[in-house]
Design a protein around this motif. Structure first.
Motif, mmCIF file in Angstrom:
data_model
loop_
_atom_site.group_PDB
_atom_site.id
_atom_site.type_symbol
_atom_site.label_atom_id
_atom_site.label_comp_id
_atom_site.label_asym_id
_atom_site.label_seq_id
_atom_site.Cartn_x
_atom_site.Cartn_y
_atom_site.Cartn_z
ATOM 1 N N PHE A 108 2.358 4.428 -5.988
ATOM 2 C CA PHE A 108 2.601 4.438 -4.516
ATOM 3 C C PHE A 108 2.709 6.058 -4.256
ATOM 4 C CE2 PHE A 108 3.747 4.610 -0.262
ATOM 5 C CZ PHE A 108 3.381 3.388 0.459
ATOM 6 N N ARG A 109 3.600 7.236 -4.449
ATOM 7 C CA ARG A 109 2.895 8.315 -4.089
ATOM 8 C C ARG A 109 2.458 9.029 -4.726
ATOM 9 N NH1 ARG A 109 8.792 7.652 -6.504
ATOM 10 N NH2 ARG A 109 8.558 8.904 -8.043
ATOM 11 N N TRP A 166 13.093 0.431 -2.086
ATOM 12 C CA TRP A 166 13.270 1.451 -1.901
ATOM 13 C C TRP A 166 13.557 2.226 -3.155
ATOM 14 C CZ3 TRP A 166 15.510 -2.908 1.092
ATOM 15 C CH2 TRP A 166 16.040 -2.833 0.069
ATOM 16 N N GLN A 167 13.394 3.648 -3.034
ATOM 17 C CA GLN A 167 14.252 4.035 -4.164
ATOM 18 C C GLN A 167 13.611 5.949 -3.035
ATOM 19 O OE1 GLN A 167 11.310 6.479 -6.948
ATOM 20 N NE2 GLN A 167 12.636 4.909 -8.707
ATOM 21 N N VAL A 168 14.443 6.221 -3.596
ATOM 22 C CA VAL A 168 14.732 7.927 -2.506
ATOM 23 C C VAL A 168 15.362 8.631 -4.426
ATOM 24 C CG1 VAL A 168 16.713 9.731 -2.058
ATOM 25 C CG2 VAL A 168 16.742 7.141 -1.350
ATOM 26 N N ILE A 199 9.299 3.759 0.101
ATOM 27 C CA ILE A 199 9.777 2.120 1.029
ATOM 28 C C ILE A 199 7.958 1.734 0.668
ATOM 29 C CG2 ILE A 199 10.038 0.430 2.828
ATOM 30 C CD1 ILE A 199 11.402 3.124 3.767
ATOM 31 N N ILE A 200 8.079 0.564 -0.027
ATOM 32 C CA ILE A 200 6.985 -0.336 0.130
ATOM 33 C C ILE A 200 6.421 -1.454 -0.320
ATOM 34 C CG2 ILE A 200 5.339 0.989 -1.691
ATOM 35 C CD1 ILE A 200 6.266 -0.296 -4.475
ATOM 36 N N SER A 201 6.287 -2.632 -0.030
ATOM 37 C CA SER A 201 6.074 -3.982 0.739
ATOM 38 C C SER A 201 5.018 -5.018 0.638
ATOM 39 C CB SER A 201 6.503 -4.266 1.642
ATOM 40 O OG SER A 201 5.953 -3.626 2.902
ATOM 41 N N TYR A 240 6.066 3.673 3.016
ATOM 42 C CA TYR A 240 5.974 5.203 3.711
ATOM 43 C C TYR A 240 6.165 6.003 2.318
ATOM 44 C CZ TYR A 240 5.935 2.254 7.997
ATOM 45 O OH TYR A 240 6.604 1.222 8.708
ATOM 46 N N LEU A 241 5.509 6.384 2.466
ATOM 47 C CA LEU A 241 6.427 7.950 1.794
ATOM 48 C C LEU A 241 7.078 8.800 2.880
ATOM 49 C CD1 LEU A 241 7.355 9.456 -0.646
ATOM 50 C CD2 LEU A 241 4.892 10.229 -0.740
ATOM 51 N N VAL A 242 8.496 9.336 2.589
ATOM 52 C CA VAL A 242 8.981 10.793 3.489
ATOM 53 C C VAL A 242 9.118 11.601 2.551
ATOM 54 C CG1 VAL A 242 10.215 10.776 5.422
ATOM 55 C CG2 VAL A 242 9.876 8.566 4.571
ATOM 56 N N CYS A 243 9.074 13.165 2.416
ATOM 57 C CA CYS A 243 9.164 13.489 2.092
ATOM 58 C C CYS A 243 9.693 14.391 2.681
ATOM 59 C CB CYS A 243 7.761 14.660 0.740
ATOM 60 S SG CYS A 243 7.561 13.014 0.181
#
Length: 272
Positions: free
Chosen positions: A15-16, A125-127, A134-136, A160-163
Motif C-alpha cells: 500500500f505504501r 493500521w501500522q506505524v 491505515i488500510i481497509s 491513508y498514508l501519513v509520512c
C-alpha cells in the motif's frame, strides 16, 4: 465463505508503494496538469486510478503545520470525526479482530440525488519508519446485512498514508478503490475525483489543526489505536467474517440522474 485475511507487513508495504508511485496530477482551481513538485500555494494533488470492478480515486496533500502523529490520531478518532465530517450518517466500531485491527460500520451521504451508501469494513493500521498507514476493505458481518434505505458499497481497498516531513509537518495520501454498486452519472465520477475528495482533505487539514485543543477536553490520554490495552471493543474471530464481493450485492442504475444541490449548496462525498 471466503476467509478474511488480516493485513500483514507485505500488505502495508504494498500500500505504501502504491501511494508513493509516480503519476500524480496537480489540482489547482480545477485545472489538472502533470506535476513534479507542487508550486507555491498549491498543496493538493490528485490521482484517478481506474480498476476493473470498481472506480478509484486518490488525493495527496502537504500539511505544513500539523505533525504526522496528530493527523494519524484524527483519522482514528471516531468521536472527533462526528464533529468535523459533515458527510457521515453513522459511524462506529463493531469489534476488534487484532491488536491493530477493528471491524467497523460507516454510512455516508452521496451527492444528491444519488442514494446514500454504507460499508462494513475491516480496518488495520501500522506505524513504521516515520510513516503511519491505515488500510481497509469490505467484509461481511452477520449482524450488519445490507439496509433497505442505503446502498451497500464495496471497498476493494481504501486507506491513508501519513509520512512525516518535519517535526510539525507531513504529507497525507488518501487512496480509495470502491465499487459503488450501480451505474453512476459521469458528473459524479468527475466531481468525486476533482472536487469532493480534495475538499475532504482540506476539511481534514482544518480539523487536524483544531484537534489538540479538542482532545484536551475529551480523554486526552485515550488513544486505543496507539495503546491496544485501552481498546474495550468485544473481540471477534476472523472466522466470523467473510470477504464482501460486489457480485453478491444488488446493482442500481443511477446513470440518468442529474446533479442537484442541497439546501446548504454543498455536495456529499465518501471517505473512510
Amino acid at each position: 465463505m471466503e476467509r478474511v485475511p488480516l493485513p500483514d507487513a507485505d500488505a502495508f508495504r504494498a500500500f505504501r508503494r502504491r501511494c508513493q508511485d509516480g503519476g500524480w496530477q496537480r489540482d489547482c482551481g480545477g485545472l489538472a496538469v502533470c506535476l513534479e513538485p507542487p508550486p507555491p500555494g498549491c498543496a493538493v494533488h490528485q490521482l484517478k486510478v481506474g480498476t476493473a470492478g470498481g472506480s478509484g480515486t486518490g488525493c495527496r496533500i502537504d500539511i505544513p503545520d500539523v505533525a504526522a502523529g496528530t493527523v494519524y490520531d484524527v483519522l482514528h478518532d471516531g468521536e472527533y470525526r462526528r464533529q468535523w465530517d459533515t458527510n457521515v450518517i453513522a459511524s462506529h466500531d463493531i469489534a476488534r479482530v487484532a491488536a491493530n485491527a477493528n471491524v467497523g460500520y460507516y454510512a455516508w451521504r452521496c451527492p444528491k440525488p444519488l442514494k446514500n451508501r454504507d460499508v462494513v469494513a475491516l480496518r488495520a493500521w501500522q506505524v513504521e519508519d516515520g510513516c503511519h498507514t491505515i488500510i481497509s476493505f469490505s467484509v461481511k458481518h452477520p449482524k450488519y446485512p445490507p439496509r433497505k434505505d442505503l446502498v451497500r458499497a464495496v471497498a476493494l481497498l481504501m486507506g491513508y498514508l501519513v509520512c512525516s516531513t518535519g517535526p510539525s509537518s507531513c504529507r497525507l495520501t488518501y487512496l480509495a478503490q470502491v465499487d459503488p454498486k450501480g451505474s453512476l452519472p459521469k458528473w459524479v465520477v468527475s466531481k468525486v475525483s476533482q472536487y469532493l475528495v480534495p475538499q475532504m482533505l482540506k476539511k481534514l487539514h482544518k480539523a487536524c489543526v483544531q484537534y489538540p485543543a479538542w482532545k484536551q477536553q475529551h480523554g486526552v490520554n485515550v488513544k486505543p489505536w496507539l495503546y491496544p490495552e485501552q481498546n474495550e471493543l468485544p473481540e471477534l474471530a476472523l472466522s466470523a467474517l467473510a470477504l464482501q464481493h460486489a457480485a453478491s450485492l444488488e446493482d442500481i442504475d443511477e446513470s440518468g440522474l442529474a446533479e442537484a444541490k442541497d439546501e446548504s449548496g454543498e455536495h456529499g462525498g465518501a471517505e473512510n
